[in-house]
Write an enzyme that holds these catalytic residues in place. Sequence first.
Site, PDB file in Angstrom:
ATOM      1  N   ARG A  61       6.392   6.616  -7.659  1.00  0.00           N
ATOM      2  CA  ARG A  61       5.332   6.393  -8.620  1.00  0.00           C
ATOM      3  C   ARG A  61       4.338   7.541  -8.730  1.00  0.00           C
ATOM      4  O   ARG A  61       4.044   7.999  -9.827  1.00  0.00           O
ATOM      5  CB  ARG A  61       4.599   5.080  -8.314  1.00  0.00           C
ATOM      6  CG  ARG A  61       5.224   3.923  -9.091  1.00  0.00           C
ATOM      7  CD  ARG A  61       4.458   2.670  -8.895  1.00  0.00           C
ATOM      8  NE  ARG A  61       4.424   2.348  -7.466  1.00  0.00           N
ATOM      9  CZ  ARG A  61       4.272   1.116  -6.990  1.00  0.00           C
ATOM     10  NH1 ARG A  61       4.119   0.115  -7.820  1.00  0.00           N
ATOM     11  NH2 ARG A  61       4.243   0.892  -5.712  1.00  0.00           N
ATOM     12  N   LYS A 222      16.839 -11.878   5.838  1.00  0.00           N
ATOM     13  CA  LYS A 222      17.698 -11.177   6.796  1.00  0.00           C
ATOM     14  C   LYS A 222      18.749 -12.117   7.364  1.00  0.00           C
ATOM     15  O   LYS A 222      19.916 -11.739   7.527  1.00  0.00           O
ATOM     16  CB  LYS A 222      16.834 -10.579   7.908  1.00  0.00           C
ATOM     17  CG  LYS A 222      15.877  -9.491   7.406  1.00  0.00           C
ATOM     18  CD  LYS A 222      14.831  -9.167   8.461  1.00  0.00           C
ATOM     19  CE  LYS A 222      13.881  -8.061   7.994  1.00  0.00           C
ATOM     20  NZ  LYS A 222      12.697  -7.938   8.886  1.00  0.00           N
TER      21      LYS A 222
END
Lengths: 445, 445
Positions: A61, A222
């Site tokens: 960004r 996860k």
Amino acid sequence: MNALRPPKYERSYTYRMSALRIGIAGLGTVGAGVVRLLAENAELIATRAGVPITVTAVSARQRARDRGVDLAGPHWHEDALALAADPDVDVVVELIGGSEGIARQLIERSIAAGKHVVTANKALLAVHGSALADAAEYAGVTLAFEGAVAGGIPVIKVLREGLAGNRISRVAGILNGTCNYILTVMRTEGKEFGEVLAEAQALGYAEADPSFDIDGIDAAHKLAILAALAFGRQVDFAAVHVEGIRAINALDISFAEELGYRIKLLGIAQETAAGVEMRVHPAMVPKAALLASVDGVYNAVLAQGDFVGSVFLQGRGAGAGPTASAVIADLIDIARGTRIPVWGAAARQLSARPALPISAHRGAYFLRLMVVDQPGVLADVTAILRDHGVSLESMLQHGRKPGEAVPIVLVTHETTEAAMGKAIAGIAKLDAVLERPALIRIEPS
Amino acid sequence: MNALRPPKYERSYTYRMSALRIGIAGLGTVGAGVVRLLAENAELIATRAGVPITVTAVSARQRARDRGVDLAGPHWHEDALALAADPDVDVVVELIGGSEGIARQLIERSIAAGKHVVTANKALLAVHGSALADAAEYAGVTLAFEGAVAGGIPVIKVLREGLAGNRISRVAGILNGTCNYILTVMRTEGKEFGEVLAEAQALGYAEADPSFDIDGIDAAHKLAILAALAFGRQVDFAAVHVEGIRAINALDISFAEELGYRIKLLGIAQETAAGVEMRVHPAMVPKAALLASVDGVYNAVLAQGDFVGSVFLQGRGAGAGPTASAVIADLIDIARGTRIPVWGAAARQLSARPALPISAHRGAYFLRLMVVDQPGVLADVTAILRDHGVSLESMLQHGRKPGEAVPIVLVTHETTEAAMGKAIAGIAKLDAVLERPALIRIEPS
């Protein structure tokens, strides 16, 4: 004729390409760590990978920000999606994060463009991993994600390759360093959850908005990934039962110690005769169990295979260095020509075993009640448990304070979650029971 | 053009071959375990490998012996070497053992015949691993050996692939289950070495001729292999300093406990500014260290990488199931088309960093003397240490028995092995020092 004979190393690596060219999307902590690792260990990596791994393009960004790494060489794309179309990029490394938006689009487009993808994005893998695997299989590219689970611990590789000959019956892990840090400090310093969370936030160990971690969502992403690999099943985040650690208090931690347990936020994937259990919740683990001794920000995974027995892995579960280590391992695999199906088997060969609801869980339970210390309370409580077929292993009550609120702890023998749920609903309705009962599952290891 | 694009999974696996055909040489515990694993998990393995893995040929000494597995299908070769020439064998699995003789010839011939080789033979790899790697590289075949080190723990894969982006500075492991079992029982039951060894032999945990294990040779073979992978160096068994556990006694184990240490037989490979240290010896490890808590027949490895930090692996280090699990993982890798240089890099790219002699080691030391309890002994001992530049961290002596033999324990600060050696030679010559001083190196983790 030997159909298996591979191309010779020299031929396959040196002649086929002169470098593995990567494009990195996202230059936060991990992205900058990847750039730094590739620079610092460039020679060693080229030796091991067979070719240099070079960053030819990046996108992030804020271009001007100083990230402490040299970014003069790679082409800068204002639009991360442009990496998918960059002809000088062989592998797109997605380190933007998030299960939707740019990260998802970038990976989809990169795969469609025939580029390999390496990502540390657990949310995206947990939610869209099946569709992405199908796309990668169709395109004949690798989608690798060692950095998505347990940071530098190579648990993806261990499950998908190292233990691939085994039927895995159970995987249990400490998968979120923030939660483990908070629970460790609560235990060692005797503090309450809110206080330790505030300290962790001040130290940078917890996010300003910590709910992703402390409500168990990160660990559940996860766990969904580990379960898919362990059982050769489509990744199935929606089927993971998730509870976080907000309800854990100093009282229950001290009762756990007294009973010989530690409280850990565990992710557990377990195969039973009926199907597959996937759950993330605080659990009591015997102090002598390997997972009980994993403290602070460390992560660990314990896998149980039918031939190998128990294999235990521990290491740093987050941070620039460990996660970059995992990303680079994926890149070296790609450079070496390793090509393994995303979930360890071709999509059409994945298991269709059903996911089980938490109500199907069987186990022992820690139950802590706050009751008015008056005659007959315990008789009422134990009668309700008996009526639901729940038998007790032990009971703890310290001192007596007639007429006042006191904690009572009950540890059950193995029973079903469904029975416990009904019993607790009944117990909670007793006049002498003052708060919502605290229920913590007990795990054998 | 994307030079990296691999063949599609379907094309590469399903069309190129219909099965991976293996020939097994040696049907002892591990060989029979491999046959059983392939039979019991056949479907799961075919799913993960992309093709079935079938045993087409076997060879062992006693054909008639009942091994509890079905051997009706495979072709039986009276001569194991015939497996190298069998056109129906793609991969030779060598489970005969020994660094010379049939095992070595079989592997050499199999490689020369263009067959992949999987072995669990640490002695052969440690002694002839460089020449065999050269041969495999030239022939373009895989030489895999996950089963050679730490049984079911996938430590070869973790070092060679999972941590491949890191500069590894140190690998320390408990690599011999027999020694770890003996040391554990000595500590927990307070018994002497000879007694526990005899019990271990009766239980089948130690061989009738135990010297290979208890003199550290087996651990040294494994350490040489780990060091080669960790540092990208030729395997160099001759450079490993080896001491076993025969000299460890109950007295030193109890002093270790008192000082906050455990005594473990460790294999340690460590990179220093001067080169590479490789050593196997009993070591004092702080009780809080991960390796200190690995008891009984378990194996464990702790690796330190520059980016990943510490990674710890623990599991069962021997036995039919764990070793078969490792052998099958290698076979699945081969079936999936994974091709990685034997020592993690092409032979010409391996490091030429020198191996260091044990005299170059720096560390702290535990020194236990048996002395006649008389005035001036300690002054003499400490003067000799001072003269060689060795400073003390602590000293232990229990009670006084004037004129009798008493133990004195000295713990040094970090110093050099060379200085310690000279100091001990001087101390041993003192009249009041009655036995050969006991010296045990202290490891930080």
